[in-house]
Enzyme design. Structure first.
Site, short mmCIF file in Angstrom:
data_model
loop_
_atom_site.label_atom_id
_atom_site.label_comp_id
_atom_site.label_asym_id
_atom_site.label_seq_id
_atom_site.Cartn_x
_atom_site.Cartn_y
_atom_site.Cartn_z
N HIS A 17 -1.21 0.39 0.66
CA HIS A 17 0.24 0.63 0.54
C HIS A 17 0.94 0.30 1.85
O HIS A 17 1.98 -0.36 1.87
CB HIS A 17 0.52 2.12 0.25
N ARG A 90 -3.53 -6.39 -6.20
CA ARG A 90 -4.90 -6.46 -5.68
C ARG A 90 -5.74 -7.46 -6.44
O ARG A 90 -6.55 -8.17 -5.89
CB ARG A 90 -5.56 -5.07 -5.75
N SER A 128 -5.56 4.94 -4.33
CA SER A 128 -5.42 6.38 -4.08
C SER A 128 -6.50 7.16 -4.83
O SER A 128 -7.05 8.14 -4.31
CB SER A 128 -4.04 6.86 -4.54
#
Ligand code: PNS
Length: 162
Positions: A17, A90, A128
């Site tokens: 991020h 990604r 995350s």
């Protein structure tokens, strides 16, 4: 004044991020890191913890600020007159979902553009949820999240496991 919005759950903010936020800050006059509710997820970290982590991780970037909105991203863009939504990609697996969101947001608020930035290779596998999983099982997450929030994130994850 061109403003970009980096939206997400940030549960918690990762190095991936942060890389996208920093690169957005080099392209725009100001960047808002926006915490939104993802209906598909129940956050592990509280809203104030997630905001605090982002503030600490971006403290060296005066043009970056943090906000929260309890509604549609498109409505936030309309309300703030921000210009662009920045998303990190990604892998191809991210693309299908992100492409659908970009089209929906364009339909809801045509004035905002969605821009995709490709992740750096070292962050390709970072998420995350991976951090929450490794951290809660006492694995090493020091290369995956900003060092300034490492201790606090570990504390929360390890406490939750007890
Ligand atoms: O980090 P995430 O969980 O992948 O982020 C997804 C998020 C929060 C950006 C997305 O769920 C979102 O935009 N939520 C706000 C509600 C909304 O605008 N949904 C999109 C309708 S097209």
């Amino acid at each position: 004044m061109r403003t970009a919005v980096c939206p997400g759950s940030f549960d918690p903010i990762t190095n991936g991020h942060l890389d996208i936020i920093q690169r957005a800050a080099s392209l725009f006059d100001s960047v808002i890191v926006l915490i939104l509710h993802n209906p598909a997820k129940e956050p592990c970290f509280s809203l104030s913890q997630r905001m605090d982590f982002i503030r600490k991780a971006t403290q060296d970037y005066p043009q970056v600020r943090v906000d929260y909105y309890d509604g549609l991203l498109a409505d936030y863009m309309r309300k703030t007159k921000a210009n662009a939504i920045i998303k990190g990609l990604r892998a191809m697996s991210d693309f299908e979902y992100e492409f659908q969101m970009a089209l929906a947001n364009k339909k809801l608020y045509p004035e905002a553009e969605t821009l995709f930035l490709t992740t750096q290779t070292e962050n390709m596998y970072v998420s995350s949820s991976l951090i929450r999983q490794i951290g809660s099982l006492h694995g090493d997450i020091s290369d995956l999240i900003p060092p300034v929030i490492l201790q606090e994130v570990k504390q929360v994850l390890n406490h939750e496991e007890d």
